[in-house]
Design a protein around this motif. Structure first.
Motif, PDB file in Angstrom:
ATOM      1  N   GLY A  45       0.722  -1.376   0.012  1.00 21.74           N
ATOM      2  CA  GLY A  45       0.142   0.366  -0.097  1.00 21.74           C
ATOM      3  C   GLY A  45       0.964   0.877   0.208  1.00 21.74           C
ATOM      4  N   PRO A  46      -0.103   2.387  -0.279  1.00 22.10           N
ATOM      5  CA  PRO A  46       1.088   3.694   0.045  1.00 22.10           C
ATOM      6  C   PRO A  46       2.070   3.834   0.999  1.00 22.10           C
ATOM      7  CG  PRO A  46      -1.814   3.842  -0.663  1.00 22.10           C
ATOM      8  CD  PRO A  46      -0.811   2.870   0.346  1.00 22.10           C
ATOM      9  N   THR A  47       3.630   4.239   0.823  1.00 25.39           N
ATOM     10  CA  THR A  47       3.820   4.373   1.885  1.00 25.39           C
ATOM     11  C   THR A  47       5.449   5.798   1.618  1.00 25.39           C
ATOM     12  OG1 THR A  47       5.470   3.027   1.809  1.00 25.39           O
ATOM     13  CG2 THR A  47       3.680   1.969   2.542  1.00 25.39           C
ATOM     14  N   ASN A  48       6.206   5.678   2.730  1.00 24.52           N
ATOM     15  CA  ASN A  48       7.431   6.399   1.858  1.00 24.52           C
ATOM     16  C   ASN A  48       8.276   5.299   2.163  1.00 24.52           C
ATOM     17  OD1 ASN A  48       5.662   9.215   1.626  1.00 24.52           O
ATOM     18  ND2 ASN A  48       5.853   8.900   4.191  1.00 24.52           N
ATOM     19  N   LEU A  49       8.331   4.214   2.061  1.00 27.06           N
ATOM     20  CA  LEU A  49       9.807   3.170   1.535  1.00 27.06           C
ATOM     21  C   LEU A  49      10.379   3.015   0.328  1.00 27.06           C
ATOM     22  CD1 LEU A  49       8.520   1.032   5.242  1.00 27.06           C
ATOM     23  CD2 LEU A  49       9.768   3.135   5.034  1.00 27.06           C
ATOM     24  N   SER A  50      11.206   2.742   0.925  1.00 27.32           N
ATOM     25  CA  SER A  50      12.898   2.461   0.031  1.00 27.32           C
ATOM     26  C   SER A  50      12.199   0.763  -1.025  1.00 27.32           C
ATOM     27  CB  SER A  50      13.865   2.570  -0.238  1.00 27.32           C
ATOM     28  OG  SER A  50      13.759   4.542  -0.815  1.00 27.32           O
ATOM     29  N   THR A  51      11.625   0.351  -1.500  1.00 23.59           N
ATOM     30  CA  THR A  51      11.616  -1.327  -1.337  1.00 23.59           C
ATOM     31  C   THR A  51      13.436  -2.011  -1.810  1.00 23.59           C
ATOM     32  OG1 THR A  51      10.557  -0.397  -4.098  1.00 23.59           O
ATOM     33  CG2 THR A  51      11.625  -2.780  -3.740  1.00 23.59           C
ATOM     34  N   PRO A  52      13.158  -2.957  -0.630  1.00 21.17           N
ATOM     35  CA  PRO A  52      14.358  -3.284   0.195  1.00 21.17           C
ATOM     36  C   PRO A  52      15.271  -4.012  -1.678  1.00 21.17           C
ATOM     37  CG  PRO A  52      12.151  -3.873   1.075  1.00 21.17           C
ATOM     38  CD  PRO A  52      11.355  -3.451  -0.441  1.00 21.17           C
ATOM     39  N   LYS A  53      16.362  -4.537  -1.578  1.00 19.74           N
ATOM     40  CA  LYS A  53      17.445  -5.108  -2.422  1.00 19.74           C
ATOM     41  C   LYS A  53      16.311  -6.539  -2.735  1.00 19.74           C
ATOM     42  CE  LYS A  53      22.577  -4.951  -3.637  1.00 19.74           C
ATOM     43  NZ  LYS A  53      23.429  -5.577  -3.228  1.00 19.74           N
ATOM     44  N   GLY A  54      16.855  -6.536  -4.457  1.00 21.81           N
ATOM     45  CA  GLY A  54      16.265  -8.016  -4.346  1.00 21.81           C
ATOM     46  C   GLY A  54      15.005  -8.235  -4.272  1.00 21.81           C
ATOM     47  N   VAL A  55      14.254  -7.709  -4.135  1.00 23.03           N
ATOM     48  CA  VAL A  55      12.645  -7.615  -3.936  1.00 23.03           C
ATOM     49  C   VAL A  55      11.962  -6.258  -4.916  1.00 23.03           C
ATOM     50  CG1 VAL A  55      10.877  -6.957  -2.321  1.00 23.03           C
ATOM     51  CG2 VAL A  55      12.698  -7.689  -1.135  1.00 23.03           C
ATOM     52  N   HIS A  56      10.868  -7.736  -5.354  1.00 22.39           N
ATOM     53  CA  HIS A  56       9.629  -7.653  -6.903  1.00 22.39           C
ATOM     54  C   HIS A  56       8.874  -6.924  -5.800  1.00 22.39           C
ATOM     55  CE1 HIS A  56       7.592  -6.413 -10.019  1.00 22.39           C
ATOM     56  NE2 HIS A  56       5.875  -7.573 -10.162  1.00 22.39           N
ATOM     57  N   ARG A  57       8.601  -5.198  -6.359  1.00 23.45           N
ATOM     58  CA  ARG A  57       7.987  -4.464  -5.237  1.00 23.45           C
ATOM     59  C   ARG A  57       6.541  -4.582  -6.702  1.00 23.45           C
ATOM     60  NH1 ARG A  57       8.646   0.752  -2.552  1.00 23.45           N
ATOM     61  NH2 ARG A  57       6.541   1.936  -2.506  1.00 23.45           N
ATOM     62  N   ILE A  58       4.821  -4.383  -5.794  1.00 27.43           N
ATOM     63  CA  ILE A  58       3.892  -4.103  -7.020  1.00 27.43           C
ATOM     64  C   ILE A  58       2.704  -3.541  -5.359  1.00 27.43           C
ATOM     65  CG2 ILE A  58       1.869  -5.153  -7.853  1.00 27.43           C
ATOM     66  CD1 ILE A  58       3.066  -7.916  -7.990  1.00 27.43           C
ATOM     67  N   ASN A  59       2.761  -1.906  -6.401  1.00 29.45           N
ATOM     68  CA  ASN A  59       2.203  -1.057  -5.905  1.00 29.45           C
ATOM     69  C   ASN A  59       0.387  -0.702  -6.017  1.00 29.45           C
ATOM     70  OD1 ASN A  59       4.508   0.315  -4.602  1.00 29.45           O
ATOM     71  ND2 ASN A  59       4.601   1.690  -6.653  1.00 29.45           N
ATOM     72  N   VAL A  60      -0.023  -0.650  -4.900  1.00 30.99           N
ATOM     73  CA  VAL A  60      -1.637  -1.159  -5.043  1.00 30.99           C
ATOM     74  C   VAL A  60      -1.569   0.547  -3.521  1.00 30.99           C
ATOM     75  CG1 VAL A  60      -1.144  -3.089  -5.306  1.00 30.99           C
ATOM     76  CG2 VAL A  60      -1.753  -2.320  -2.872  1.00 30.99           C
ATOM     77  N   GLN A  61      -2.580   0.864  -4.264  1.00 31.92           N
ATOM     78  CA  GLN A  61      -3.879   1.461  -3.304  1.00 31.92           C
ATOM     79  C   GLN A  61      -5.207   1.057  -2.079  1.00 31.92           C
ATOM     80  OE1 GLN A  61      -3.593   5.206  -2.979  1.00 31.92           O
ATOM     81  NE2 GLN A  61      -1.428   4.620  -4.442  1.00 31.92           N
ATOM     82  N   SER A  62      -6.120   0.542  -2.900  1.00 31.85           N
ATOM     83  CA  SER A  62      -7.126   0.119  -1.533  1.00 31.85           C
ATOM     84  C   SER A  62      -6.930  -1.581  -1.290  1.00 31.85           C
ATOM     85  CB  SER A  62      -8.697   0.331  -3.168  1.00 31.85           C
ATOM     86  OG  SER A  62      -7.955  -0.440  -4.173  1.00 31.85           O
ATOM     87  N   ALA A  63      -8.087  -1.423  -0.577  1.00 30.49           N
ATOM     88  CA  ALA A  63      -7.994  -2.892  -0.294  1.00 30.49           C
ATOM     89  C   ALA A  63      -8.457  -4.501  -1.886  1.00 30.49           C
ATOM     90  CB  ALA A  63      -8.994  -3.054   1.081  1.00 30.49           C
ATOM     91  N   GLN A  64      -9.379  -3.713  -2.759  1.00 31.31           N
ATOM     92  CA  GLN A  64      -9.497  -4.426  -3.363  1.00 31.31           C
ATOM     93  C   GLN A  64      -8.588  -4.633  -4.388  1.00 31.31           C
ATOM     94  OE1 GLN A  64     -12.998  -5.901  -4.359  1.00 31.31           O
ATOM     95  NE2 GLN A  64     -11.506  -6.484  -6.243  1.00 31.31           N
ATOM     96  N   GLU A  65      -8.145  -3.483  -4.958  1.00 35.52           N
ATOM     97  CA  GLU A  65      -6.582  -3.401  -5.228  1.00 35.52           C
ATOM     98  C   GLU A  65      -5.884  -4.768  -4.812  1.00 35.52           C
ATOM     99  OE1 GLU A  65      -4.629   0.209  -5.925  1.00 35.52           O
ATOM    100  OE2 GLU A  65      -6.386   1.019  -7.210  1.00 35.52           O
TER     101      GLU A  65
END
Length: 402
Positions: free
Chosen positions: A236-256
């Motif tokens: 969900g929405p954060t101000n954090l950086s993606t950890p090294k070696g991690v694939h990140r998918i951003n979402v907003q809502s619970a449905q997403e």
């Protein structure tokens, strides 16, 4: 796992503790490692390159422009060769250069070109080690995926007594061996982690959310990657950086978040649901900004998809771990959630306890499993909590032979 057969690059920077790097080179060779030494110009003021050449039985690299083999670019070749890199001693100068991406000599150009794990063993004056700039640079390097072997405390060459002495070679090797063993715990496993809050939109201006910052989930994702897992982080929405070696998918809502979790669910070995997902959302949303009225506002809410329950019902071989942030009767509600949602384990914390709420750097949790195991983790950093949770999961998977 030990260092036998490992290709290790030892980067020596310019501090009096460079003499200990000689012993470290010798002990690594005795342990069966293949060692190549790189030196900064400052390091050469304390120990001659010939010393390391004799101890390592390999050429010593000191100059980016000294190409020993014409067909190769030295700093790229060394960077690709390494299974792991140790910087010992690591001065404030070399730490500052790496934290800011400066590559102006053989050591820094090689480090920036390598994908191998890098272990940093600092050594400096006690006040230098405590300086805000040095602390800031070390924090940045940790976020970039570098690993630290903390200095010891004792009498320093400058005459001070305190923290800043290069750790002993035997201890450095022991740390490396422990890290190499740990790095295999989840090798080959696929891990899905959810983190952060969700936002449930009311209109283009307003939304409902919660106090989650995502720090716990990001710590889990970071540590899982360090343990060798292939990690997908649905955030969900954060101000954090993606950890090294991690694939990140951003979402907003619970449905997403629900849709993304279900899309990736079947391919996973381990699912850790640490996100603080909204239980309710506005039944009606607005394309334009709502205008205030003279009276109170009543808004009808509806349930969002229960992601954890759905996973619990549909799981086959996946190991599913939930989180329960509670403020009263924490153990009771955590046990209920564990059973009702058919989880393999649950992590429970009391958000009212100091150091265990949202947004902090620490956590204090109870870890319960479906087979009746209970572990109470004391207050510690969220990264340490994450590591201990993952170690328990790895042990359970080994016992289950999943």
């Amino acid at each position: 796992m030990n260092v036998q057969g490992k290709k290790i690059v030892l980067a020596v920077s310019g501090g009096i503790a460079a003499y200990k790097a000689c012993a470290l080179t010798s002990k690594l060779k005795q342990a069966g490692a293949e060692v190549i030494v790189m030196m900064t110009e400052g390091a050469k003021q304390f120990v001659a390159p010939l010393t390391f050449q004799a101890l390592s039985r390999n050429p010593v690299y000191t100059d980016t422009f000294d190409e020993k083999v014409p067909k190769q670019i030295a700093h790229i070749d060394v960077a690709d060769w390494a299974d792991l890199i140790i910087i010992a001693p690591a001065t404030a100068n070399i730490i500052g250069k790496l934290a800011n991406g400066i590559a102006d000599d053989m050591v820094t150009t090689t480090l920036l070109a390598s994908k191998a794990p890098v272990y940093i063993a600092p050594a400096m004056n006690v006040h230098m080690y405590a300086h805000p700039a040095v602390a800031r640079n070390m924090k940045q390097l940790e976020e970039d995926g570098y690993r630290f072997i903390e200095p010891g405390e004792g009498y320093l060459a400058c005459g001070y007594v305190g923290k800043g002495r290069l750790e002993e070679p035997e201890t450095i090797i022991k740390v490396l061996e422990q890290q190499l063993t740990t790095a295999q715990l989840l090798l080959g496993k696929k891990v899905l982690v959810t983190a952060g809050p969700t936002r449930e939109q009311v209109d283009p201006v307003r939304f409902f959310t919660n106090h989650s910052t995502g720090k716990m989930g990001y710590a889990v994702a970071k540590q899982a990657a360090k343990l060798g897992a292939e990690v997908t982080l649905i955030s969900g929405p954060t101000n954090l950086s993606t950890p090294k070696g991690v694939h990140r998918i951003n979402v907003q809502s619970a449905q997403e978040m629900y849709e993304q979790v279900m899309r990736h669910f079947e391919q996973q070995d381990i699912i850790i649901k640490s996100a603080a997902v909204a239980d309710y959302r506005p039944k009606q949303t607005y394309d334009n900004k709502m205008k205030k009225t003279g009276g109170p506002l009543v808004m009808e809410m509806e349930r969002t998809p229960d992601i954890l329950k759905t996973i619990g019902e549909q799981k086959t071989s996946q190991y599913v771990v939930g989180f329960a942030a509670e403020s009263t009767d924490v153990l009771h509600y955590g046990e209920q959630k564990l059973k009702k949602k058919n989880l393999d384990a649950i992590v429970i914390n009391n958000i009212q306890e100091q150091g265990a709420g949202f947004g902090g750097e620490t956590n204090k949790v109870i870890y319960l499993t479906a087979v009746g195991e209970r572990i109470d983790f004391p207050l510690q950093s969220k990264e340490d909590v994450a590591l201990h949770i993952l170690q328990r999961i790895a042990l359970q998977l080994k016992d289950d032979r999943r």
